[in-house]
Design a protein around this motif. Structure first.
Motif, PDB file in Angstrom:
ATOM      1  N   PRO A 121      36.947  45.256  40.237  1.00  0.00           N
ATOM      2  CA  PRO A 121      36.950  44.002  41.006  1.00  0.00           C
ATOM      3  C   PRO A 121      36.705  42.798  40.116  1.00  0.00           C
ATOM      4  O   PRO A 121      36.089  42.903  39.062  1.00  0.00           O
ATOM      5  N   THR A 122      37.207  41.671  40.545  1.00  0.00           N
ATOM      6  CA  THR A 122      37.016  40.437  39.786  1.00  0.00           C
ATOM      7  C   THR A 122      35.790  39.703  40.300  1.00  0.00           C
ATOM      8  O   THR A 122      35.482  39.747  41.489  1.00  0.00           O
ATOM      9  N   TYR A 123      35.102  39.021  39.410  1.00  0.00           N
ATOM     10  CA  TYR A 123      33.936  38.229  39.804  1.00  0.00           C
ATOM     11  C   TYR A 123      33.936  36.938  39.010  1.00  0.00           C
ATOM     12  O   TYR A 123      34.191  36.934  37.807  1.00  0.00           O
ATOM     13  N   LEU A 124      33.671  35.852  39.689  1.00  0.00           N
ATOM     14  CA  LEU A 124      33.587  34.552  39.052  1.00  0.00           C
ATOM     15  C   LEU A 124      32.412  33.801  39.655  1.00  0.00           C
ATOM     16  O   LEU A 124      32.353  33.592  40.871  1.00  0.00           O
ATOM     17  N   SER A 125      31.477  33.398  38.812  1.00  0.00           N
ATOM     18  CA  SER A 125      30.293  32.679  39.277  1.00  0.00           C
ATOM     19  C   SER A 125      30.677  31.258  39.694  1.00  0.00           C
ATOM     20  O   SER A 125      31.753  30.763  39.345  1.00  0.00           O
ATOM     21  N   PRO A 126      29.800  30.588  40.437  1.00  0.00           N
ATOM     22  CA  PRO A 126      30.076  29.183  40.789  1.00  0.00           C
ATOM     23  C   PRO A 126      30.324  28.313  39.561  1.00  0.00           C
ATOM     24  O   PRO A 126      31.210  27.445  39.588  1.00  0.00           O
ATOM     25  N   ASN A 127      29.574  28.536  38.479  1.00  0.00           N
ATOM     26  CA  ASN A 127      29.833  27.788  37.239  1.00  0.00           C
ATOM     27  C   ASN A 127      31.205  28.112  36.675  1.00  0.00           C
ATOM     28  O   ASN A 127      31.876  27.254  36.111  1.00  0.00           O
ATOM     29  N   GLY A 128      31.609  29.372  36.838  1.00  0.00           N
ATOM     30  CA  GLY A 128      32.937  29.768  36.383  1.00  0.00           C
ATOM     31  C   GLY A 128      34.040  29.080  37.157  1.00  0.00           C
ATOM     32  O   GLY A 128      35.061  28.682  36.600  1.00  0.00           O
ATOM     33  N   ARG A 175      42.709  35.337  43.512  1.00  0.00           N
ATOM     34  CA  ARG A 175      42.366  36.719  43.178  1.00  0.00           C
ATOM     35  C   ARG A 175      40.876  36.968  43.363  1.00  0.00           C
ATOM     36  O   ARG A 175      40.467  38.028  43.829  1.00  0.00           O
ATOM     37  N   VAL A 176      40.062  35.993  42.976  1.00  0.00           N
ATOM     38  CA  VAL A 176      38.617  36.133  43.152  1.00  0.00           C
ATOM     39  C   VAL A 176      38.273  36.218  44.639  1.00  0.00           C
ATOM     40  O   VAL A 176      37.430  37.017  45.057  1.00  0.00           O
ATOM     41  N   LEU A 177      38.939  35.432  45.450  1.00  0.00           N
ATOM     42  CA  LEU A 177      38.680  35.441  46.891  1.00  0.00           C
ATOM     43  C   LEU A 177      39.074  36.771  47.527  1.00  0.00           C
ATOM     44  O   LEU A 177      38.399  37.268  48.433  1.00  0.00           O
ATOM     45  N   LEU A 178      40.164  37.355  47.059  1.00  0.00           N
ATOM     46  CA  LEU A 178      40.688  38.581  47.659  1.00  0.00           C
ATOM     47  C   LEU A 178      40.028  39.839  47.119  1.00  0.00           C
ATOM     48  O   LEU A 178      39.967  40.858  47.813  1.00  0.00           O
ATOM     49  N   ASP A 179      39.533  39.766  45.876  1.00  0.00           N
ATOM     50  CA  ASP A 179      39.121  41.006  45.218  1.00  0.00           C
ATOM     51  C   ASP A 179      37.725  40.945  44.612  1.00  0.00           C
ATOM     52  O   ASP A 179      37.328  41.860  43.906  1.00  0.00           O
ATOM     53  N   GLY A 180      36.987  39.895  44.841  1.00  0.00           N
ATOM     54  CA  GLY A 180      35.702  39.788  44.164  1.00  0.00           C
ATOM     55  C   GLY A 180      34.597  39.257  45.051  1.00  0.00           C
ATOM     56  O   GLY A 180      34.722  39.148  46.276  1.00  0.00           O
ATOM     57  N   THR A 181      33.496  38.927  44.420  1.00  0.00           N
ATOM     58  CA  THR A 181      32.342  38.347  45.102  1.00  0.00           C
ATOM     59  C   THR A 181      32.428  36.833  44.991  1.00  0.00           C
ATOM     60  O   THR A 181      32.620  36.296  43.911  1.00  0.00           O
ATOM     61  N   TRP A 182      32.240  36.130  46.120  1.00  0.00           N
ATOM     62  CA  TRP A 182      32.457  34.692  46.111  1.00  0.00           C
ATOM     63  C   TRP A 182      31.550  33.999  47.120  1.00  0.00           C
ATOM     64  O   TRP A 182      30.986  34.629  47.997  1.00  0.00           O
ATOM     65  N   ASN A 183      31.477  32.695  46.973  1.00  0.00           N
ATOM     66  CA  ASN A 183      30.739  31.853  47.908  1.00  0.00           C
ATOM     67  C   ASN A 183      31.714  31.161  48.858  1.00  0.00           C
ATOM     68  O   ASN A 183      32.903  31.015  48.555  1.00  0.00           O
ATOM     69  N   TRP A 184      31.200  30.691  49.989  1.00  0.00           N
ATOM     70  CA  TRP A 184      32.082  30.093  51.003  1.00  0.00           C
ATOM     71  C   TRP A 184      32.805  28.860  50.500  1.00  0.00           C
ATOM     72  O   TRP A 184      33.925  28.565  50.911  1.00  0.00           O
ATOM     73  N   TRP A 185      32.177  28.106  49.555  1.00  0.00           N
ATOM     74  CA  TRP A 185      32.824  26.863  49.130  1.00  0.00           C
ATOM     75  C   TRP A 185      34.016  27.110  48.205  1.00  0.00           C
ATOM     76  O   TRP A 185      34.796  26.206  47.949  1.00  0.00           O
TER      77      TRP A 185
END
Length: 275
Positions: A121-128, A175-185
């Motif tokens: 899975p893909t993950y991108l932090s808010p800073n990312g 891709r992050v939205l579909l396959d990773g951990t994300w925040n609502w914003w």
């Protein structure tokens, strides 16, 4: 199923090419190719619907067949779009123009097939996400600024590349939205690069060198997505001589398109301007 996937992807490419050609025809004929003005043009909206149909068919094809079969079919949209656009503008595409498009398509197929598959899975932090949007935004602005002092063909290429960078950022965030951990914003941030990319692309289409702008978009979008995937998501990138050769092939084909693709803006007298 693989054959069916290839056929569906090919039909999707035809719809995508038709949509791009219709939107370029309207943008090239508009005195003010702003997004709000174009939204009032039925043919431009029809082009948007055609692009969405092509995208939907591409997703269906990806669900039926392997990426290595479906993705190269998507590159065919460049070869479909040139004769469609030429017909709309009342001319025939020249053999040199089609040959240059074939070189670009060949290089793109090579690049697509050489990109390693990502795992996990893909993950991108808010800073990312902020880095993603910031880097894409700065690159897009610099390309837009450079386009203001470029020749017509160069302006079309730079504006379309700016659009491709923003579309690549959009694809990465999607891709992050579909396959990773994300925040609502993240969802709220998604339309920003998407709308800016659409605006830049219409400005590129309005210049008139459709072959150059469409090829530049086709190159910049996936390459930007691969670059962001490597830098922010830790995904592998292609290595060795073959990716370099494929990249040089696409670059050579784009330069050739700049020299052979006519100025098809209905707002300017036809001229030939090398990149």
């Amino acid at each position: 199923m693989t054959v069916l996937a290839a056929v569906i992807a090919l039909v999707g490419s035809l719809f995508f090419a038709l949509g791009a050609a219709l939107q370029q025809f309207e943008a090239a004929g508009s005195a003010k190719p702003g997004l709000l003005a174009l939204l009032r043009k039925p043919r431009w909206l029809l082009g948007g619907a055609s692009i969405l149909t092509g995208g939907g068919l591409h997703i269906v094809a990806l669900g039926l067949g392997p990426l290595t079969i479906v993705q190269p079919m998507g590159v065919a949209s460049l070869l479909f779009a040139l004769p469609i656009t030429a017909t709309l503008h009342g001319r025939k595409p020249s053999p040199k123009e089609l040959a240059a498009a074939g070189v670009v398509a060949g290089g793109l197929v090579g690049l697509v097939l050489l990109v390693p598959d990502s795992e996990g899975p893909t993950y991108l932090s808010p800073n990312g996400v902020l880095t993603l949007l910031g880097v894409a935004g700065v690159a897009a602005v610099l390309l837009w600024a450079a386009s203001r002092v470029a020749s017509p063909a160069g302006r079309a290429a730079l504006l379309a590349t700016s659009s491709g960078v923003l579309y690549g950022a959009t694809a990465t965030l999607m891709r992050v939205l579909l396959d990773g951990t994300w925040n609502w914003w993240y969802v709220l941030a998604l339309p920003v690069p998407l709308l800016l990319a659409l605006v830049m692309l219409q400005r590129a289409y309005a210049v008139g060198h459709f072959g150059v702008s469409f090829a530049s978009l086709q190159i910049a979008d996936p390459l930007t997505a691969v670059a962001f995937g490597a830098l922010l998501l830790g995904e592998p990138v292609p290595t060795g001589v073959l990716p370099v050769a494929a990249a040089l092939l696409t670059a050579a084909g784009t330069v050739a398109l700049a020299r052979t693709s006519p100025l098809e803006s209905r707002n300017n007298p036809p001229t030939h301007s090398p990149l």
